[in-house]
Design a protein around this motif. Structure first.
Motif, PDB file in Angstrom:
ATOM      1  N   SER A   1       0.834  -1.164   0.051  1.00 39.47           N
ATOM      2  CA  SER A   1      -0.084  -0.104  -0.059  1.00 39.47           C
ATOM      3  C   SER A   1       0.889   1.245   0.122  1.00 39.47           C
ATOM      4  O   SER A   1       0.453   2.354  -0.569  1.00 39.47           O
ATOM      5  CB  SER A   1      -0.907  -0.055   1.312  1.00 39.47           C
ATOM      6  N   ARG A   2       2.018   1.079   0.532  1.00 41.67           N
ATOM      7  CA  ARG A   2       3.049   2.268   0.641  1.00 41.67           C
ATOM      8  C   ARG A   2       4.466   1.726   0.494  1.00 41.67           C
ATOM      9  O   ARG A   2       4.665   0.841   1.409  1.00 41.67           O
ATOM     10  CB  ARG A   2       2.551   3.031   1.908  1.00 41.67           C
ATOM     11  N   TRP A   3       5.257   2.770   0.303  1.00 44.26           N
ATOM     12  CA  TRP A   3       6.604   2.051   0.200  1.00 44.26           C
ATOM     13  C   TRP A   3       7.457   3.530   0.067  1.00 44.26           C
ATOM     14  O   TRP A   3       7.085   4.341  -0.472  1.00 44.26           O
ATOM     15  CB  TRP A   3       7.032   1.393  -0.672  1.00 44.26           C
ATOM     16  N   ALA A   4       8.665   3.571   0.631  1.00 44.71           N
ATOM     17  CA  ALA A   4       9.650   4.621   0.599  1.00 44.71           C
ATOM     18  C   ALA A   4      10.961   4.192   0.877  1.00 44.71           C
ATOM     19  O   ALA A   4      11.252   3.423   1.489  1.00 44.71           O
ATOM     20  CB  ALA A   4       9.259   5.782   1.600  1.00 44.71           C
ATOM     21  N   VAL A   5      12.000   4.926   0.319  1.00 40.73           N
ATOM     22  CA  VAL A   5      13.517   4.614   0.359  1.00 40.73           C
ATOM     23  C   VAL A   5      14.190   5.859   0.921  1.00 40.73           C
ATOM     24  O   VAL A   5      14.016   7.143   0.471  1.00 40.73           O
ATOM     25  CB  VAL A   5      14.146   4.174  -0.766  1.00 40.73           C
ATOM     26  N   ASP A   6      14.979   5.575   2.019  1.00 46.52           N
ATOM     27  CA  ASP A   6      15.663   6.608   2.550  1.00 46.52           C
ATOM     28  C   ASP A   6      17.083   6.387   2.025  1.00 46.52           C
ATOM     29  O   ASP A   6      17.867   5.809   2.613  1.00 46.52           O
ATOM     30  CB  ASP A   6      15.796   6.685   4.096  1.00 46.52           C
ATOM     31  N   THR A   7      17.188   7.192   0.943  1.00 46.85           N
ATOM     32  CA  THR A   7      18.727   7.255   0.388  1.00 46.85           C
ATOM     33  C   THR A   7      19.831   7.988   1.273  1.00 46.85           C
ATOM     34  O   THR A   7      20.921   7.686   1.032  1.00 46.85           O
ATOM     35  CB  THR A   7      18.741   7.723  -1.228  1.00 46.85           C
ATOM     36  N   ALA A   8      19.309   8.549   2.026  1.00 51.58           N
ATOM     37  CA  ALA A   8      20.369   9.643   2.799  1.00 51.58           C
ATOM     38  C   ALA A   8      20.849   8.661   4.073  1.00 51.58           C
ATOM     39  O   ALA A   8      21.959   8.809   4.594  1.00 51.58           O
ATOM     40  CB  ALA A   8      19.771  10.473   3.262  1.00 51.58           C
ATOM     41  N   ALA A   9      20.066   7.366   4.653  1.00 51.02           N
ATOM     42  CA  ALA A   9      20.344   6.493   5.449  1.00 51.02           C
ATOM     43  C   ALA A   9      21.942   5.764   4.836  1.00 51.02           C
ATOM     44  O   ALA A   9      21.699   5.156   3.714  1.00 51.02           O
ATOM     45  CB  ALA A   9      19.228   5.894   6.081  1.00 51.02           C
ATOM     46  N   PRO A  10      22.568   5.402   5.944  1.00 52.50           N
ATOM     47  CA  PRO A  10      23.745   4.566   5.460  1.00 52.50           C
ATOM     48  C   PRO A  10      23.345   3.358   5.038  1.00 52.50           C
ATOM     49  O   PRO A  10      24.004   2.955   4.257  1.00 52.50           O
ATOM     50  CB  PRO A  10      24.436   4.137   6.902  1.00 52.50           C
TER      51      PRO A  10
ATOM     52  N   THR B   1       4.913  -0.787   3.611  1.00 54.79           N
ATOM     53  CA  THR B   1       3.735  -1.029   4.227  1.00 54.79           C
ATOM     54  C   THR B   1       2.623  -1.997   3.203  1.00 54.79           C
ATOM     55  O   THR B   1       2.616  -1.450   2.161  1.00 54.79           O
ATOM     56  CB  THR B   1       3.126   0.146   4.965  1.00 54.79           C
ATOM     57  N   GLY B   2       2.122  -3.002   3.900  1.00 52.10           N
ATOM     58  CA  GLY B   2       1.385  -3.537   3.024  1.00 52.10           C
ATOM     59  C   GLY B   2       0.676  -4.856   3.556  1.00 52.10           C
ATOM     60  O   GLY B   2       0.929  -5.128   5.037  1.00 52.10           O
ATOM     61  N   ASP B   3      -0.297  -5.598   3.049  1.00 53.80           N
ATOM     62  CA  ASP B   3      -1.196  -6.727   3.717  1.00 53.80           C
ATOM     63  C   ASP B   3      -0.476  -7.882   3.290  1.00 53.80           C
ATOM     64  O   ASP B   3      -0.640  -8.583   2.141  1.00 53.80           O
ATOM     65  CB  ASP B   3      -2.387  -6.642   3.223  1.00 53.80           C
ATOM     66  N   GLY B   4       0.258  -8.410   4.068  1.00 51.52           N
ATOM     67  CA  GLY B   4       1.090  -9.929   3.820  1.00 51.52           C
ATOM     68  C   GLY B   4       2.027  -9.825   2.863  1.00 51.52           C
ATOM     69  O   GLY B   4       2.517 -10.903   2.251  1.00 51.52           O
ATOM     70  N   VAL B   5       2.975  -8.803   2.901  1.00 49.74           N
ATOM     71  CA  VAL B   5       4.028  -8.647   1.924  1.00 49.74           C
ATOM     72  C   VAL B   5       5.141  -9.020   2.756  1.00 49.74           C
ATOM     73  O   VAL B   5       5.541  -8.409   3.805  1.00 49.74           O
ATOM     74  CB  VAL B   5       4.193  -7.241   1.270  1.00 49.74           C
ATOM     75  N   GLY B   6       5.879 -10.186   2.206  1.00 52.68           N
ATOM     76  CA  GLY B   6       7.095 -10.709   2.880  1.00 52.68           C
ATOM     77  C   GLY B   6       8.194 -10.404   2.091  1.00 52.68           C
ATOM     78  O   GLY B   6       8.303  -9.812   1.214  1.00 52.68           O
ATOM     79  N   ARG B   7       9.371 -10.939   2.877  1.00 52.72           N
ATOM     80  CA  ARG B   7      10.620 -10.354   2.472  1.00 52.72           C
ATOM     81  C   ARG B   7      10.961 -10.966   0.922  1.00 52.72           C
ATOM     82  O   ARG B   7      11.346 -10.235   0.062  1.00 52.72           O
ATOM     83  CB  ARG B   7      11.777 -10.805   3.325  1.00 52.72           C
ATOM     84  N   GLU B   8      10.615 -12.159   0.615  1.00 49.19           N
ATOM     85  CA  GLU B   8      10.862 -12.755  -0.408  1.00 49.19           C
ATOM     86  C   GLU B   8      10.326 -11.836  -1.642  1.00 49.19           C
ATOM     87  O   GLU B   8      10.756 -11.711  -2.751  1.00 49.19           O
ATOM     88  CB  GLU B   8      10.551 -14.095  -0.634  1.00 49.19           C
ATOM     89  N   ARG B   9       9.066 -11.442  -1.377  1.00 48.26           N
ATOM     90  CA  ARG B   9       8.142 -10.972  -2.382  1.00 48.26           C
ATOM     91  C   ARG B   9       8.715  -9.451  -2.663  1.00 48.26           C
ATOM     92  O   ARG B   9       9.024  -8.953  -3.918  1.00 48.26           O
ATOM     93  CB  ARG B   9       6.711 -10.642  -2.166  1.00 48.26           C
ATOM     94  N   VAL B  10       9.175  -8.932  -1.598  1.00 49.18           N
ATOM     95  CA  VAL B  10       9.794  -7.362  -1.868  1.00 49.18           C
ATOM     96  C   VAL B  10      11.146  -7.481  -2.402  1.00 49.18           C
ATOM     97  O   VAL B  10      11.430  -7.125  -3.374  1.00 49.18           O
ATOM     98  CB  VAL B  10       9.901  -6.788  -0.419  1.00 49.18           C
ATOM     99  N   ALA B  11      12.105  -8.482  -1.936  1.00 51.31           N
ATOM    100  CA  ALA B  11      13.216  -8.861  -2.548  1.00 51.31           C
ATOM    101  C   ALA B  11      13.276  -9.153  -3.873  1.00 51.31           C
ATOM    102  O   ALA B  11      14.001  -8.689  -4.929  1.00 51.31           O
ATOM    103  CB  ALA B  11      14.238  -9.824  -1.912  1.00 51.31           C
TER     104      ALA B  11
END
Length: 71
Positions: free
Chosen positions: A33-42, A49-59
């Motif tokens: 439902s929502r995602w963001a990347v903090d490119t300033a973070a090391p 943020t989502g409903d049942g989104v696991g690491r494998e799917r995101v990766a």
């Protein structure tokens, strides 16, 4: 039934062009439902943020754009 959850991943997305490259892949995942990347973070944090989104799917989505989720 899994509930809406927010997870954070370390990535190698280090600039706005990198973020733009993954945008269609992450936006195309209906469970996110929502995602963001903090490119300033090391650790270049990707917060998803989502409903049942696991690491494998995101990766997998990030990998399709040529980038990596590390951890």
């Amino acid at each position: 039934h899994e509930t809406m959850a927010t997870r954070t991943y370390r990535t190698n997305l280090n600039c706005s062009s990198c973020v733009a490259a993954v945008r269609p892949f992450l936006d195309g995942e209906k469970a996110i439902s929502r995602w963001a990347v903090d490119t300033a973070a090391p650790d270049k944090r990707l917060t998803v943020t989502g409903d049942g989104v696991g690491r494998e799917r995101v990766a997998g989505r990030v990998a399709r754009a040529g980038f990596k989720v590390r951890g």
